[in-house]
Design a protein around this motif. Structure first.
Motif, short mmCIF file in Angstrom:
data_model
loop_
_atom_site.label_atom_id
_atom_site.label_comp_id
_atom_site.label_asym_id
_atom_site.label_seq_id
_atom_site.Cartn_x
_atom_site.Cartn_y
_atom_site.Cartn_z
N PRO A 231 7.20 14.02 -5.89
CA PRO A 231 6.04 14.37 -5.10
C PRO A 231 4.70 13.42 -5.23
N ALA A 232 4.98 12.42 -5.97
CA ALA A 232 3.76 11.40 -5.96
C ALA A 232 3.98 10.13 -4.92
N VAL A 233 5.08 10.21 -4.39
CA VAL A 233 5.29 9.45 -3.40
C VAL A 233 4.48 9.64 -2.04
N MET A 234 3.68 8.72 -1.64
CA MET A 234 2.60 8.90 -0.36
C MET A 234 3.07 8.50 0.86
N LEU A 235 4.03 7.34 0.51
CA LEU A 235 4.22 6.42 1.77
C LEU A 235 5.81 5.90 1.51
N TYR B 288 -3.02 2.56 5.41
CA TYR B 288 -2.09 2.71 4.19
C TYR B 288 -2.90 2.71 3.15
N LEU B 289 -3.59 1.58 2.85
CA LEU B 289 -4.43 1.57 1.47
C LEU B 289 -5.17 2.84 1.10
N SER B 290 -5.64 3.52 2.06
CA SER B 290 -6.29 4.54 1.96
C SER B 290 -5.44 5.96 1.36
N ILE B 291 -4.26 6.09 2.31
CA ILE B 291 -3.48 7.22 1.84
C ILE B 291 -2.38 7.01 0.72
N ILE B 292 -2.28 5.75 0.28
CA ILE B 292 -1.58 5.60 -0.91
C ILE B 292 -2.01 5.64 -2.03
N ARG B 293 -3.40 5.73 -2.14
CA ARG B 293 -4.12 5.33 -3.42
C ARG B 293 -4.09 6.44 -4.56
N GLY B 294 -3.67 6.07 -5.64
CA GLY B 294 -3.49 7.15 -6.82
C GLY B 294 -2.01 7.45 -6.74
#
Length: 729
Positions: free
Chosen positions: A163-167, A254-260
């Motif tokens: 659940p921590a995978v964003m992309l 991508y940089l925005s949605i994967i952060r954290g």
């Protein structure tokens, strides 16, 4: 380490023993190398039979009729079945609309069409439109001139079981001509980064990926090769600068949605990225725009990620090599007119820190749902927030859904990995909300002094045995940077010296406003003129469920007006009492995520608690924000919370040696149900009391604590939100 074991080690061996045990637990785990990610996050899991999240496939088209059929065949031919396809057209002048319409007729059950009558002015406007229409948990933007292997979605969806995978992204082949022929591959494109990781699937942290190469060049060369979690209404979608980018906007996205969070990769599916004369990014590489947009990317990187100047220098060197290849050497001064590293570096002051919000479990209860709400508020303010779920109880799906989809949910197979994982993810501060979590993370982070930790107390420490707390104090003293309390009763167990050392401060709880649709009384089998009380709490004995039923029964037997009790929550008392209670006026509703709708349908909230850890219950705020008064036990901060300049927004009942006086509570219910003037007096005070609970003020105060702990001047962070007077102290 389990809580009792930590206590035992502290008693026998002190802090030195804890440090030795922490080192033993972490023996052999690498924290600094990107290739250690398998030890931290595991492999990309095989597809579980029950894991079938809906994928929204957005196809933004403009004048690509020539390529559309191959594109759409590769979409509708995917081996993964749970999809919706959103076909967009931006006022094409070719035969695109007719082709899109043909496919929509062939696949009517899974296709939505939206065709513009005027051109939107840019591809990212179409991305935004597609995301607003998408209903899937996951999103794939399949550009209209590309195509892919039929297993692409199925292969990439596997990664989202974490659940921590964003992309998740696949390998790409760059193709040219008709029929398309391979020109080069993503492995070729990325070879200059020297990572050597593209021949096997992996899961890695976004921070590590950015540090190792994503800050230098875009490692996902084409959005058609990626699937990502639906980000919701993120601010980037309204960012005029981003919307106007021509070639680097996908990189910034991508940089925005994967952060954290984490990123997954698979080499076992292929995206085919078509290179042709109408391809915007290919043409733009020869223009000044190419270098200007890289500077824009660097500006976003500076604001979003914890990077060293050397990381930006790598990008600058790479970009200058590109410049020299296309325009000749010895033009550094001219190059810096387009890419100014000093200007980029100045933007790092705008970056907000990377925070882990740590919870005991995703289950009902104020101490569990409050950090979710705070995480959402901080994410909206631009923080990189990761929610760590320690999974000490089974996850309640309704509580899980409270977390914004753009916030990564980190669940570790071994909590002992926390220190190494946090380091790999670039975490700077951990905020915990449960004594077990506070102590466990303090132990595991004892050798990670660069990671700060603050604690918000929700009533647990005062319930500990004094001997237990005394054993824990050396660890808490060494590891915790600040304590936040929500009720004066939280302080009594700590000495004044310890409170001064840790700079204890009070921050009032608050909850955000939300739209309310009162639940239908008809559906609840309640009359329009009946008097209804609504109790929302964990179904445990100390929350007074049985006493609530008995008090309502006492009042109902004497009332001229029918009295009902709604019971919302789950736990052992729910199961026990539901099987025993035959009263038609008692309604067992189980867990409900929309509790304000039930408060709004009722006349009054009800909290007959005898829970000794009760501090500043969030459910009381929910009740007030629903426009209803509360009948509650006079414990914790409840009196202060209900108080207003016009009087109490409810009625309070004192406990008798921590027991609930049934008849006294029943008499209050009887009076309020049958005396409209007494009830209206309380109702008049509700908006006055509710006005005290302002999430902007609360979040400002937490930001100030974070800044103090991290040594960041708070004025640089708070901007114009000057609402913190008199709360921190």
């Amino acid at each position: 380490m389990a809580f009792p074991r930590i206590l035992g080690v502290l008693k026998r061996e002190g802090i030195g023993g804890v440090m030795r045990r922490a080192n033993i637990l972490m023996h052999g785990v690498s924290t600094g190398r990107i290739n250690s990610s398998t030890a931290l996050y595991g492999d990309v899991p095989s597809q579980a039979p029950g894991f079938q999240p809906k994928v929204s496939i957005i196809v933004p088209n403009f004048n690509h009729a020539k390529y559309l059929r191959e594109r759409l065949d590769s979409i509708y031919g995917q081996t993964y079945g749970n999809i919706e396809v959103i076909l967009l057209d931006d006022c094409s002048s070719d035969e695109s609309v007719a082709i899109l319409g043909d496919y929509a007729k062939c696949y009517p059950g899974k296709t939505l069409c939206r065709f513009n009558e005027a051109n939107s002015g840019g591809v990212f406007n179409q991305w935004k439109k597609g995301l607003e229409l998408a209903t899937g948990e996951l999103v794939w933007i399949a550009e209209s001139d590309d195509y892919c292997s039929t297993n692409l979605v199925e292969e990439l969806v596997r990664g989202f079981q974490n659940p921590a995978v964003m992309l998740a992204f696949a390998r790409t082949e760059f193709v040219r001509g008709t029929p398309p022929m391979k020109a080069w591959t993503s492995e070729d494109y990325l070879s200059e980064l020297g990572l050597g990781i593209w021949d096997h699937p992996f899961i890695k942290s976004a921070h590590a990926m950015v540090k190792s190469g994503w800050a230098v060049k875009n490692i996902v060369p084409n959005v058609s090769g990626a699937v990502f979690r639906h980000p919701g209404k993120i601010s980037l979608l309204d960012d005029a600068q981003w919307l106007n980018l021509r070639m680097c906007g996908d990189w910034v996205f991508y940089l925005s949605i994967i952060r954290g969070g984490l990123v997954a990769y698979s080499p076992d599916a292929t995206n085919y990225y078509r290179q042709h004369s109408l391809n915007t990014s290919v043409n733009a590489q020869q223009e000044d725009l190419y270098y200007r947009e890289h500077e824009v990317v660097a500006m976003y990187l500076a604001k979003l990620y914890q990077l060293d100047r050397a990381d930006f220098e790598k990008q600058e060197r790479q970009l200058y090599l590109h410049w020299c290849t296309n325009r000749g050497p010895s033009q550094l001064a001219e190059f810096r007119c387009f890419y100014d590293l000093d200007k980029v570096w100045q933007r790092t002051i705008d970056r907000k820190p990377n925070i882990v919000m740590a919870v005991y479990a995703l289950t009902a209860g104020g101490g569990e749902t409050f950090p979710i709400m705070l995480a959402n508020l901080l994410r909206d303010r631009g923080y990189a927030v990761t929610l760590l779920n320690c999974k000490e109880q089974a996850t309640e799906p309704g509580v899980r859904r409270m977390l914004l989809g753009c916030i990564p949910l980190l669940e570790l197979d071994r909590i002992e990995l926390a220190g190494s994982v946090f380091t790999d993810m670039g975490v700077e501060l951990v905020h915990s909300h449960h004594a077990w979590v506070d102590v466990s993370l303090s132990t595991l982070l004892i050798n990670h002094q660069d990671i700060r930790q603050i604690v918000t107390m929700h009533g647990m420490y005062e319930m500990m045995q004094p001997t237990q707390l005394q054993v824990l104090l050396p660890l808490l003293s060494r590891r915790i940077d600040r304590f936040v309390y929500t009720a004066e009763k939280n302080l009594g167990v700590f000495s004044s010296e310890f409170r001064q050392e840790k700079n204890f401060c009070i921050i009032n709880n608050a909850l955000p406003l939300k739209s309310i649709t009162p639940t239908s009384r008809i559906e609840l089998h309640v009359g329009a003129d009946d008097f209804v009380l609504c109790l929302v709490a964990r179904a445990i004995p100390d929350k007074g469920w049985e006493e609530a039923i008995n008090a309502v029964a006492w009042a109902s037997a004497r009332s001229c007006r029918k009295v009902h009790l709604l019971l919302i929550g789950e736990g052992p008392e729910y199961d026990r009492l539901k099987s025993q209670t035959l009263h038609e006026f008692v309604h067992f509703l189980g867990f409900r995520s929309n509790v304000r709708d039930y408060f709004a349908a009722s006349d009054m909230g009800f909290l007959p608690s005898r829970f000794k850890g009760e501090s500043a219950p969030l459910v009381l705020i929910d009740c007030l924000l629903s426009g209803k008064p509360m009948l509650a036990s006079n414990i914790g901060e409840i009196h202060r919370m209900l108080d207003s300049e016009g009087g109490l927004a409810g009625e309070l009942v004192s406990l008798n040696d921590w027991t609930i006086p049934i008849e006294t509570v029943g008499q209050v219910i009887l009076t309020l149900a049958n005396d409209p003037f007494a009830y209206q007096r309380l109702l008049h005070c509700v908006p006055l009391a509710a006005a005290k609970f302002d999430t902007d003020v609360m979040t400002d105060n937490y930001e100030e604590v974070y800044c103090e702990v991290l040594g960041i001047p708070s004025n640089d962070r708070l901007g114009n939100n000057e609402k913190t007077t008199g709360v921190i102290g």
